[in-house]
Write a protein that holds these residues in place. Structure first.
Motif, mmCIF file in Angstrom:
data_model
loop_
_atom_site.group_PDB
_atom_site.id
_atom_site.type_symbol
_atom_site.label_atom_id
_atom_site.label_comp_id
_atom_site.label_asym_id
_atom_site.label_seq_id
_atom_site.Cartn_x
_atom_site.Cartn_y
_atom_site.Cartn_z
ATOM 1 N N ALA A 54 0.836 -1.200 0.000
ATOM 2 C CA ALA A 54 0.000 0.000 0.000
ATOM 3 C C ALA A 54 0.874 1.255 0.000
ATOM 4 C CB ALA A 54 -0.927 -0.009 1.207
ATOM 5 N N GLN A 55 2.000 1.232 0.703
ATOM 6 C CA GLN A 55 2.918 2.363 0.707
ATOM 7 C C GLN A 55 3.482 2.608 -0.698
ATOM 8 O OE1 GLN A 55 3.622 4.616 3.038
ATOM 9 N NE2 GLN A 55 4.966 5.662 1.618
ATOM 10 N N GLY A 56 3.770 1.538 -1.421
ATOM 11 C CA GLY A 56 4.243 1.669 -2.797
ATOM 12 C C GLY A 56 3.203 2.312 -3.693
ATOM 13 N N VAL A 57 1.933 1.949 -3.501
ATOM 14 C CA VAL A 57 0.850 2.554 -4.280
ATOM 15 C C VAL A 57 0.767 4.048 -3.964
ATOM 16 C CG1 VAL A 57 -1.648 2.597 -4.683
ATOM 17 C CG2 VAL A 57 -0.449 0.411 -4.489
ATOM 18 N N ARG A 58 0.931 4.427 -2.699
ATOM 19 C CA ARG A 58 0.936 5.846 -2.340
ATOM 20 C C ARG A 58 2.092 6.584 -3.027
ATOM 21 N NH1 ARG A 58 -1.130 3.605 2.436
ATOM 22 N NH2 ARG A 58 0.896 3.407 3.447
ATOM 23 N N SER A 59 3.233 5.923 -3.138
ATOM 24 C CA SER A 59 4.372 6.523 -3.849
ATOM 25 C C SER A 59 4.038 6.721 -5.324
ATOM 26 C CB SER A 59 5.614 5.639 -3.712
ATOM 27 O OG SER A 59 6.048 5.594 -2.379
ATOM 28 N N PHE A 60 3.309 5.770 -5.905
ATOM 29 C CA PHE A 60 2.866 5.903 -7.296
ATOM 30 C C PHE A 60 1.982 7.138 -7.461
ATOM 31 C CE2 PHE A 60 3.026 1.626 -9.750
ATOM 32 C CZ PHE A 60 4.389 1.624 -9.667
ATOM 33 N N VAL A 61 1.032 7.301 -6.557
ATOM 34 C CA VAL A 61 0.111 8.432 -6.640
ATOM 35 C C VAL A 61 0.889 9.747 -6.541
ATOM 36 C CG1 VAL A 61 -1.811 9.605 -5.478
ATOM 37 C CG2 VAL A 61 -1.876 7.125 -5.803
ATOM 38 N N ARG A 62 1.851 9.815 -5.618
ATOM 39 C CA ARG A 62 2.675 11.027 -5.497
ATOM 40 C C ARG A 62 3.438 11.297 -6.791
ATOM 41 N NH1 ARG A 62 3.342 9.200 -0.226
ATOM 42 N NH2 ARG A 62 5.273 8.112 -0.720
ATOM 43 N N ALA A 63 4.016 10.250 -7.377
ATOM 44 C CA ALA A 63 4.768 10.411 -8.623
ATOM 45 C C ALA A 63 3.853 10.938 -9.730
ATOM 46 C CB ALA A 63 5.409 9.088 -9.035
ATOM 47 N N LEU A 64 2.676 10.368 -9.858
ATOM 48 C CA LEU A 64 1.742 10.810 -10.894
ATOM 49 C C LEU A 64 1.323 12.261 -10.676
ATOM 50 C CD1 LEU A 64 -0.453 7.607 -11.234
ATOM 51 C CD2 LEU A 64 1.163 8.511 -12.925
ATOM 52 N N ARG A 65 1.099 12.643 -9.434
ATOM 53 C CA ARG A 65 0.737 14.039 -9.134
ATOM 54 C C ARG A 65 1.845 15.016 -9.505
ATOM 55 N NH1 ARG A 65 -2.314 12.838 -3.469
ATOM 56 N NH2 ARG A 65 -4.336 12.375 -4.401
ATOM 57 N N HIS A 66 3.084 14.535 -9.497
ATOM 58 C CA HIS A 66 4.225 15.378 -9.871
ATOM 59 C C HIS A 66 4.554 15.259 -11.368
ATOM 60 C CE1 HIS A 66 5.022 15.269 -5.467
ATOM 61 N NE2 HIS A 66 5.303 16.538 -5.727
ATOM 62 N N GLY A 67 3.690 14.596 -12.134
ATOM 63 C CA GLY A 67 3.896 14.470 -13.565
ATOM 64 C C GLY A 67 4.973 13.469 -13.953
ATOM 65 N N GLU A 68 5.296 12.565 -13.042
ATOM 66 C CA GLU A 68 6.318 11.557 -13.305
ATOM 67 C C GLU A 68 5.684 10.263 -13.806
ATOM 68 O OE1 GLU A 68 8.372 11.231 -9.606
ATOM 69 O OE2 GLU A 68 9.121 13.292 -9.696
ATOM 70 N N ALA A 69 6.493 9.418 -14.388
ATOM 71 C CA ALA A 69 6.022 8.135 -14.910
ATOM 72 C C ALA A 69 6.110 7.056 -13.829
ATOM 73 C CB ALA A 69 6.859 7.725 -16.113
ATOM 74 N N ILE A 70 5.273 6.034 -13.980
ATOM 75 C CA ILE A 70 5.329 4.873 -13.088
ATOM 76 C C ILE A 70 5.447 3.617 -13.937
ATOM 77 C CG2 ILE A 70 4.067 5.967 -11.191
ATOM 78 C CD1 ILE A 70 1.587 4.372 -12.109
ATOM 79 N N GLY A 71 6.061 2.598 -13.376
ATOM 80 C CA GLY A 71 6.195 1.325 -14.061
ATOM 81 C C GLY A 71 5.874 0.193 -13.115
ATOM 82 N N LEU A 72 5.101 -0.753 -13.589
ATOM 83 C CA LEU A 72 4.778 -1.879 -12.732
ATOM 84 C C LEU A 72 4.673 -3.162 -13.524
ATOM 85 C CD1 LEU A 72 1.173 -2.374 -12.380
ATOM 86 C CD2 LEU A 72 1.741 0.030 -12.422
ATOM 87 N N LEU A 73 4.839 -4.236 -12.814
ATOM 88 C CA LEU A 73 4.783 -5.576 -13.388
ATOM 89 C C LEU A 73 3.444 -6.196 -12.982
ATOM 90 C CD1 LEU A 73 8.387 -6.516 -12.282
ATOM 91 C CD2 LEU A 73 7.669 -5.757 -14.536
ATOM 92 N N PRO A 74 2.529 -6.395 -13.930
ATOM 93 C CA PRO A 74 1.193 -6.868 -13.577
ATOM 94 C C PRO A 74 1.157 -8.293 -13.033
ATOM 95 C CG PRO A 74 1.465 -6.856 -15.945
ATOM 96 C CD PRO A 74 2.689 -6.205 -15.364
#
Length: 99
Positions: A54-74
């Motif tokens: 869940a902490q990693g997902v919060r980091s994703f949201v912060r990155a997206l809010r800052h206009g950064e890209a995210i990468g994940l392995l489904p």
């Protein structure tokens, strides 16, 4: 960016991070000796590696809010936080985030 473990995600993420700020999500390796090494090679000035929690997902949201890209392995779903979805005619367990 969404890519399964088909190929070399580690190198692709590093290549992309040379051009854009990127946060990737991963599950820590089971072998303690490899955990530190992989964390060391994953983290760079533009590549931030976060755990599949869940902490990693919060980091994703912060990155997206800052206009950064995210990468994940489904194919890496946090325990109890996945769904079964059709994948090329077969059901596969995956994370809910891409949806």
């Amino acid at each position: 960016m969404l890519t399964p473990h088909l190929g070399c995600f580690e190198l692709a993420a590093r290549y992309a991070a040379e051009r854009i700020s990127l946060t990737i999500m991963f599950r820590p390796h089971r072998k303690a000796k490899l955990r530190g090494l992989l964390q060391f090679v994953r983290d760079t000035s533009k590549l931030k590696a976060v755990h599949a929690t869940a902490q990693g997902v919060r980091s994703f949201v912060r990155a997206l809010r800052h206009g950064e890209a995210i990468g994940l392995l489904p194919d890496q779903a946090p325990k109890g936080d996945g769904v079964w979805a059709p994948f090329f005619g077969r059901m596969a367990y995956t994370i809910t985030l891409p949806g």
